[in-house]
Design a protein around this motif. Sequence first.
Motif, PDB file in Angstrom:
ATOM      1  N   GLN A   7      66.184  28.747  62.982  1.00 20.34           N
ATOM      2  CA  GLN A   7      67.274  28.632  63.961  1.00 20.34           C
ATOM      3  C   GLN A   7      68.629  28.974  63.314  1.00 20.34           C
ATOM      4  OE1 GLN A   7      66.835  27.645  67.322  1.00 20.34           O
ATOM      5  NE2 GLN A   7      68.978  28.248  67.540  1.00 20.34           N
ATOM      6  N   LEU A   8      68.815  28.508  62.100  1.00 20.92           N
ATOM      7  CA  LEU A   8      70.070  28.792  61.385  1.00 20.92           C
ATOM      8  C   LEU A   8      70.216  30.291  61.124  1.00 20.92           C
ATOM      9  CD1 LEU A   8      70.142  25.804  58.846  1.00 20.92           C
ATOM     10  CD2 LEU A   8      71.853  26.263  60.615  1.00 20.92           C
ATOM     11  N   LYS A   9      69.121  30.909  60.745  1.00 25.19           N
ATOM     12  CA  LYS A   9      69.146  32.358  60.468  1.00 25.19           C
ATOM     13  C   LYS A   9      69.475  33.126  61.756  1.00 25.19           C
ATOM     14  CE  LYS A   9      67.886  35.755  57.598  1.00 25.19           C
ATOM     15  NZ  LYS A   9      68.668  35.996  56.402  1.00 25.19           N
ATOM     16  N   ASP A  11      70.969  31.986  64.454  1.00 27.37           N
ATOM     17  CA  ASP A  11      72.327  31.709  64.930  1.00 27.37           C
ATOM     18  C   ASP A  11      73.384  32.403  64.069  1.00 27.37           C
ATOM     19  OD1 ASP A  11      71.349  30.328  67.017  1.00 27.37           O
ATOM     20  OD2 ASP A  11      72.017  28.339  66.355  1.00 27.37           O
ATOM     21  N   ALA A  12      73.092  32.561  62.779  1.00 23.81           N
ATOM     22  CA  ALA A  12      74.040  33.308  61.930  1.00 23.81           C
ATOM     23  C   ALA A  12      74.113  34.758  62.409  1.00 23.81           C
ATOM     24  CB  ALA A  12      73.603  33.253  60.475  1.00 23.81           C
ATOM     25  N   ARG A  14      73.851  35.682  65.350  1.00 29.24           N
ATOM     26  CA  ARG A  14      74.561  35.727  66.644  1.00 29.24           C
ATOM     27  C   ARG A  14      76.078  35.710  66.473  1.00 29.24           C
ATOM     28  NH1 ARG A  14      70.766  31.583  69.824  1.00 29.24           N
ATOM     29  NH2 ARG A  14      69.199  33.076  70.542  1.00 29.24           N
TER      30      ARG A  14
END
Lengths: 135, 180
Positions: A7-9, A11-12, A14
């Motif tokens: 999710q972090l990857k 969202d980064a 985005r």
Amino acid sequence: MDKLAEQLKTDAGRIDVQVSAELDRRIEASLRGVTPKSDGQVVLPKGRPAGFWWASSLTGMVVALAVIAVINSRSQPEIPPATTASISPVLTVAAPIIAWRAESAMLTSPLRQELEDLQADLRKVEHKVRQDIGL
Amino acid sequence: MTDEPALIDAAKAGSADAFADLVRSYRDRLLRFLLTRCASYADAEDALQDTLINAYRYLHSYDPRWRFSTWLYRIAIRNAQKIRSMNVVEIGDLSDAESDPLLQCIVASETENLWISARRVLTDDVFAAMWLRYAEDMSINDISKALGRSASWTKVNLSRARKALDTEMNSQRAKDEAYG
């Protein structure tokens, strides 16, 4: 990759950011104005000839000797020798001078008598002291 | 990048073109990272410019045992701190999308971008560690070097940050479910 990392990857990704053409030009222009420093840019002092060190050592010694000489030759404050002759062995007793007022003396005759007695005693003592010290 | 050492050598010799080629692939990533650490887009751009200029100027001090990206991020972090220290506006003061440069650059989605939550619940250094780990795929050692922290600090804080973000995600999910 676990869910949070994924999710972090995502969202980064985005976060949509790109260096603009203007910033690109600005950076390139700044880079052209910069001279990279190099390790060899440190300016070392030039080597001095051997005679320079001798000359500076001699000068230093001469200056040191001159300073020592000046300090030694500086006149010390003169302290006069203590001479016994200049000091009188006799103690001069100065009798206090008291300005008496006449009218008050009239009113205080017992006191006046007392004063005269005291002055007479003082004279006697003075006389005795003079005799004792052989004057 | 296969010819990175050659570009570094050329840049060290004074070739600005070689340096521009060297950092071309890092510029967007650096700007994105700096945007999470600056109070405005202009500050992030200034920080990027300063980072690249400093990197070029002090390239002679670059130690090839480091990854070049790690070294660049270390400079970037310092520059962002410097720019933030000169600013009156703090990131925490940016509450709306109009003033927050990061919010302006986030592609719209149904859920809140996790990095916004991360910025809310994590301290600056821990946020940076998370970013370098999960957005830049850096190793623990590289993150430690970039942040000037020990490897154990990095490990412990990454673990704590993950827990904090998990909790934040769960509470957001619970809110979303409660309000439909």
